[in-house]
Enzyme design. Structure first.
Site, PDB file in Angstrom:
ATOM      1  N   CYS A 151      30.554  60.009  15.405  1.00  8.67           N
ATOM      2  CA  CYS A 151      30.375  60.749  14.359  1.00  8.67           C
ATOM      3  C   CYS A 151      31.296  60.081  13.002  1.00  8.67           C
ATOM      4  O   CYS A 151      32.625  60.364  12.886  1.00  8.67           O
ATOM      5  CB  CYS A 151      31.150  61.996  14.414  1.00  8.67           C
ATOM      6  SG  CYS A 151      31.233  63.190  12.995  1.00  8.67           S
ATOM      7  N   CYS A 160      33.087  62.141  10.764  1.00  6.29           N
ATOM      8  CA  CYS A 160      34.529  62.815  11.172  1.00  6.29           C
ATOM      9  C   CYS A 160      35.418  61.734  11.024  1.00  6.29           C
ATOM     10  O   CYS A 160      36.662  61.966  10.932  1.00  6.29           O
ATOM     11  CB  CYS A 160      34.184  63.306  12.674  1.00  6.29           C
ATOM     12  SG  CYS A 160      32.900  64.081  13.080  1.00  6.29           S
ATOM     13  N   ASP A 161      35.221  60.473  11.491  1.00  2.00           N
ATOM     14  CA  ASP A 161      36.057  59.643  11.993  1.00  2.00           C
ATOM     15  C   ASP A 161      36.201  58.175  10.900  1.00  2.00           C
ATOM     16  O   ASP A 161      37.113  57.469  11.154  1.00  2.00           O
ATOM     17  CB  ASP A 161      35.836  59.045  13.385  1.00  2.00           C
ATOM     18  CG  ASP A 161      35.938  60.191  14.268  1.00  2.00           C
ATOM     19  OD1 ASP A 161      37.010  61.105  13.959  1.00  2.00           O
ATOM     20  OD2 ASP A 161      35.388  59.956  15.443  1.00  2.00           O
TER      21      ASP A 161
END
Ligand code: NAP
Length: 317
Positions: free
Chosen positions: A133, A136-137
């Site tokens: 992701c 997200c990261d």
């Protein structure tokens, strides 16, 4: 707890099904599952969902869909379904939070999950440099070097998102042509941070406590090399989330739920919508369309059941 309609999964298919079922006064329950909002909620920017001239964040899109369904009475449960029993009506759905829900109709919209590379180091270094992701990261890789694996839209889309943070992005692809849409290819080729390694696969992800390198194998020459990197983002497609339904619903050879073209599965009263049935289009908009169709089919199915029940009551009387 009993609901006329229970929707398993909360991506664009499930949330659109919830909107339509709620507007049909069916007070549906959506069991959100592992990834609330579905995969789209982990996507940085959605540029091809109609109606958003300047695009919209995937999370914002999913959140808006949920609020819209909730406005008409859809209810939500933050749980994972662990078992579905279909031998008797109503159907019974068990969740990991210990709740049991019964339903007259079920809409399965459990989506698909990122496919794993299946190489040494991938599991061991998950969340320690291996991520599926970018949204997200990505932030954690500011000023670093990362590898994206794959040549499809996800690899390029998410890779381009990562270039906001990273100094260098290496896209490793097993062929020498990309599957991604031309517009994304143009953006990637013209981005000075992006470099491609063609005809190559990752054979291992290496590092002690965090990712330090990947070992690559060139499929044409057989040459093996090591590439230092701080992160690895595999974007090599998806596998449908259908483990729950093995032996219950008809699945195709890829594990996708088979429907009759009208979202109906082999069990009357169980409908399937979105990526869990679709290995071709896999778009938020097609999933949403599917969710709409599944909710309409469920509405008609329930009306027929009701009609049959009232006819039976009248004839007994
Ligand atoms: P995809 O289109 O199936 O692409 C997967 C990529 O991974 C392909 O390039 C494939 O190589 C490669 N691959 C597959 N297995 C591999 C393995 N074991 N080792 C190394 N490489 C492997 O999947 P996706 O990119 O996730 O896209 C899925 C769907 O979502 C598509 O329909 C796509 O259009 C859609 N999507 C759209 C957008 C957008 O419109 N902006 C964004 C994201 C996703 P080959 O090319 O050699 O097969």
């Amino acid at each position: 707890m009993h609901h006329k309609v229970v929707i398993i999964g909360s991506g664009p298919a499930g949330l659109t099904a919830a909107l339509y079922a709620a507007r049909a006064n069916l007070e549906p329950l959506v069991i959100r599952g592992l990834q609330p909002g579905g995969l789209i909620a982990t996507t940085s920017e959605v540029e091809n969902y109609p109606g958003f001239v300047d695009g919209i964040g995937g999370f914002e899109l999913a959140e808006a869909m949920e609020k819209q369904a909730a406005r008409f009475g859809a209810q939500f449960l933050d749980s994972l379904v662990t078992k579905v029993e279909v031998a008797q009506r109503p159907f019974t759905i068990h969740t990991d939070s210990g709740q049991t829900v019964t339903a007259d109709a079920i809409i399965v919209s459990t989506g698909a999950s990122p496919r794993k590379l299946g190489v040494p180091g991938e599991e061991e270094l998950a969340n320690r440099g291996v991520s599926y992701c970018a949204t997200c990261d990505g932030f954690f890789f500011r000023g670093k070097k990362v590898v994206v694996v794959g040549g499809g839209n996800s690899a390029l889309d998410e890779g381009l998102f990562l270039t906001r943070y990273v100094d260098e992005l290496v896209i490793v692809h097993r062929r020498d042509t990309l599957r991604a849409d031309p517009i994304l290819q143009e953006r990637a080729f013209s981005n000075p941070k992006v470099r491609f390694i063609w005809n190559s696969v990752v054979v291992s992800i290496n590092g002690k406590d965090k990712v330090e390198s990947v070992t690559l194998r060139n499929l044409q020459t057989g040459e093996v090399s090591e590439l230092p990197t701080d992160g690895v983002f595999p974007y090599i497609g998806h596998v449908p989330n259908t483990d729950l339904f093995r032996g219950i619903l008809e699945l195709d050879e890829g594990g996708y739920i088979v429907t009759d073209g009208r979202t109906r599965t082999n069990i009357p009263g169980i409908f399937a919508a979105g990526d869990v049935t679709d290995h071709i289009y896999r778009q938020a908009v097609t999933a949403a369309g599917d969710g709409c169709r599944a909710a309409m089919e469920a509405t008609w199915y329930l009306a027929e059941q009701e009609h049959a029940r009232s006819k039976a009551t009248v004839s007994v009387a």
